[in-house]
Design an enzyme around this catalytic site. Sequence first.
Site, short mmCIF file in Angstrom:
data_model
loop_
_atom_site.label_atom_id
_atom_site.label_comp_id
_atom_site.label_asym_id
_atom_site.label_seq_id
_atom_site.Cartn_x
_atom_site.Cartn_y
_atom_site.Cartn_z
N SER A 239 -53.66 -1.79 -13.07
CA SER A 239 -52.42 -1.80 -12.28
C SER A 239 -51.95 -0.35 -12.14
O SER A 239 -52.58 0.56 -12.69
CB SER A 239 -51.33 -2.66 -12.94
N LYS B 242 -51.98 -12.63 2.78
CA LYS B 242 -52.60 -13.85 2.23
C LYS B 242 -53.45 -14.53 3.31
O LYS B 242 -54.56 -15.01 3.03
CB LYS B 242 -51.54 -14.83 1.72
#
Length: 236
Positions: free
Chosen positions: A36, A159
Amino acid sequence: MSSQKLTAIVFGAGARTGRGIADGLLAAGYNVTAVSRSITESEDLAKGALNIKADLSDLASIKGVFEKTKKLLGTPNIVIHNAWASVTPKADDWFSQDLTEMQKAYNTNSLSVLVAAQEAVAGFETLPASAPQLFIYVGNMQNVSAFPSPGFVALGMGKSATSYLIWAASQNFESKGYKFYFVDERTPDGGAVYGDIDAKAHTELFLSLAKGDNTVPWHATFVKGKGYVKFPNSIV
Ligand SMILES: NC(=O)c1ccc[n+]([C@@H]2O[C@H](COP(=O)([O-])OP(=O)(O)OC[C@H]3O[C@@H](n4cnc5c(N)ncnc54)[C@H](OP(=O)(O)O)[C@@H]3O)[C@@H](O)[C@H]2O)c1
């Protein structure tokens, strides 16, 4: 480097889901690289745990994550993309998004998935056919349902685009045995789980897929405690 253990990368190792998935895979005996932007970099090779700081909106940073993982842990058998980005509109207006922010979000939500998939497949080519070779994208239901808020536009675009990528890749690489999944946890009645997303349920599904569960299609809509469930808006 431990060549006996399977290896996974978790992009987006955040507190709610990604870190739990990474820790669950470590507990199941995997080597795991967690990634991350704000993670504290670390190497615990005895445990098979690597933390690497990288920003997925910078697509060039992804290759280095694979290189370091391969060198220190092994070629990844499972690559999980769990990061997400949204863009807050300047006002309650559908088209007030800042385009630079939108481009960065699109990199994180979608183009970084393509780059990670390219790297994952290059690694799969070198693994024995009997080893797990999975690419998993943690999605939501925005590939089949529009959320009526301008704040969800960037995420939904990402998405939806990534859903297509995973669908096409699942077909293209089927003959090679490389599995691609767009995973979407749902409530028992088929709704979005929002903040109730469950890391353990994701990990259990991923471990089952890695063990060769062939009953789950690429659009892996699933319910905690039940596993895969085909809903009326599941694509396959
Ligand atoms: N099925 C559903 O209804 C549902 C519900 C909620 C979430 N989801 C999905 O589940 C996934 C996980 O969501 P979550 O909220 O639980 O997140 P999370 O696992 O807690 O954390 C994801 C992490 O991704 C990292 N990240 C974001 N942008 C990044 C970038 N550019 N480069 C590298 N890392 C980045 C962030 O850490 P840093 O800030 O340190 O980079 C963040 O903590 C997402 O794909 C989300 O869309 C689905």
